[in-house]
Design a protein around this motif. Sequence first.
Motif, PDB file in Angstrom:
ATOM      1  N   GLY A   1      -9.101   4.395  -4.172  1.00 21.29           N
ATOM      2  CA  GLY A   1      -9.444   3.155  -3.844  1.00 21.29           C
ATOM      3  C   GLY A   1     -10.944   3.051  -3.599  1.00 21.29           C
ATOM      4  O   GLY A   1     -11.649   1.968  -3.213  1.00 21.29           O
TER       5      GLY A   1
ATOM      6  N   THR B   1       0.928  -1.270   0.097  1.00 18.77           N
ATOM      7  CA  THR B   1       0.040   0.039  -0.047  1.00 18.77           C
ATOM      8  C   THR B   1       0.833   1.117  -0.027  1.00 18.77           C
ATOM      9  O   THR B   1       2.025   1.045   0.455  1.00 18.77           O
ATOM     10  CB  THR B   1      -0.926   0.077   1.270  1.00 18.77           C
TER      11      THR B   1
ATOM     12  N   ASP C   1     -13.363  -5.692  -2.794  1.00 20.24           N
ATOM     13  CA  ASP C   1     -13.462  -4.633  -4.128  1.00 20.24           C
ATOM     14  C   ASP C   1     -13.953  -5.486  -5.091  1.00 20.24           C
ATOM     15  O   ASP C   1     -13.288  -6.671  -5.403  1.00 20.24           O
ATOM     16  CB  ASP C   1     -11.926  -4.143  -4.408  1.00 20.24           C
TER      17      ASP C   1
ATOM     18  N   SER D   1      -5.926 -12.114   0.065  1.00 17.35           N
ATOM     19  CA  SER D   1      -4.574 -11.314   0.261  1.00 17.35           C
ATOM     20  C   SER D   1      -3.679 -12.008   0.971  1.00 17.35           C
ATOM     21  O   SER D   1      -3.783 -12.554   2.294  1.00 17.35           O
ATOM     22  CB  SER D   1      -4.750  -9.958   0.794  1.00 17.35           C
TER      23      SER D   1
ATOM     24  N   GLU E   1       2.760  -8.183  -1.651  1.00 13.38           N
ATOM     25  CA  GLU E   1       1.265  -8.592  -1.400  1.00 13.38           C
ATOM     26  C   GLU E   1       0.764  -9.212  -2.886  1.00 13.38           C
ATOM     27  O   GLU E   1       0.975  -8.997  -3.968  1.00 13.38           O
ATOM     28  CB  GLU E   1      -0.039  -7.451  -1.394  1.00 13.38           C
TER      29      GLU E   1
ATOM     30  N   GLU F   1      -4.350   0.532  -3.740  1.00  8.13           N
ATOM     31  CA  GLU F   1      -5.111   0.661  -2.625  1.00  8.13           C
ATOM     32  C   GLU F   1      -6.292  -0.595  -2.662  1.00  8.13           C
ATOM     33  O   GLU F   1      -7.132  -0.583  -1.926  1.00  8.13           O
ATOM     34  CB  GLU F   1      -5.828   1.843  -2.512  1.00  8.13           C
TER      35      GLU F   1
ATOM     36  N   LEU G   1      -2.524 -10.668  -4.285  1.00 12.50           N
ATOM     37  CA  LEU G   1      -4.118 -10.232  -4.103  1.00 12.50           C
ATOM     38  C   LEU G   1      -4.623 -11.241  -5.424  1.00 12.50           C
ATOM     39  O   LEU G   1      -4.476 -11.140  -6.474  1.00 12.50           O
ATOM     40  CB  LEU G   1      -4.050  -8.710  -4.490  1.00 12.50           C
TER      41      LEU G   1
ATOM     42  N   THR H   1      -8.174  -3.903  -2.407  1.00  8.99           N
ATOM     43  CA  THR H   1      -8.111  -4.815  -1.183  1.00  8.99           C
ATOM     44  C   THR H   1      -9.486  -5.694  -1.438  1.00  8.99           C
ATOM     45  O   THR H   1      -9.930  -5.592  -2.267  1.00  8.99           O
ATOM     46  CB  THR H   1      -8.614  -3.841   0.229  1.00  8.99           C
ATOM     47  N   VAL H   2      -9.173  -6.878  -0.649  1.00  7.81           N
ATOM     48  CA  VAL H   2     -10.234  -7.835  -0.566  1.00  7.81           C
ATOM     49  C   VAL H   2     -11.713  -7.294  -0.401  1.00  7.81           C
ATOM     50  O   VAL H   2     -11.873  -6.434   0.732  1.00  7.81           O
ATOM     51  CB  VAL H   2     -10.122  -8.811   0.619  1.00  7.81           C
TER      52      VAL H   2
END
Length: 188
Positions: free
Chosen positions: A58, A48, A74, A109, A167, A69, A169, A71-72
């Motif tokens: 985001g 991030t 989205d 993630s 990360e 940005e 994702l 994230t889980v």
Amino acid sequence: MPALSPALRNISLTLGAVAATFALSSCGIAQSIIQEAAGGADGGSGGTTGTDSDSGAGSVGSNENNVMELTVGDCFNESEMNSALMGSEVQGVPVVDCSEPHDSEFFYSEILPEGDFPGTESVNASAEEACYGQPFMDFVGVDYAVSEIYASYLTPIEAGWEAGDREILCYVMLPDETTTGTLEGAGR
């Protein structure tokens, strides 16, 4: 929908993921450089960047500087994400409210351990284990090999790793259809 063998499906998804991963990581590096120049970088905290929470990065409907940005939870349309990441000037991934029609959703993630870049093959092996393994089963409700739902991932490349991105994702996607809501527990 024509069924592809899991191996053929994984090969085609991996090729798409590699292209998207390269674009996402390259964008993250550029964003980090811009933010450092502006005095707003966070020093690389696992994928991030230090953006002002009031900037809208985001947020649903925003596609300005949100690539790091994501994230889980989205939701988005994969074709729009691929277009955004492959464009000459990346603006961000256009996320949508999950109650609106979409074909993809980030569902898992995983942050890789600190240290030297383990290599693209190792990072991709970790991503495949995470995104096609137990986290997929836990999220969708069936094993990936028999699911109608595809999965793919975004991973760091070496340059992104050096900038602090660790990360993986994972996202699920519906081929040739859209949905509203989450795919969690879809069981198909």
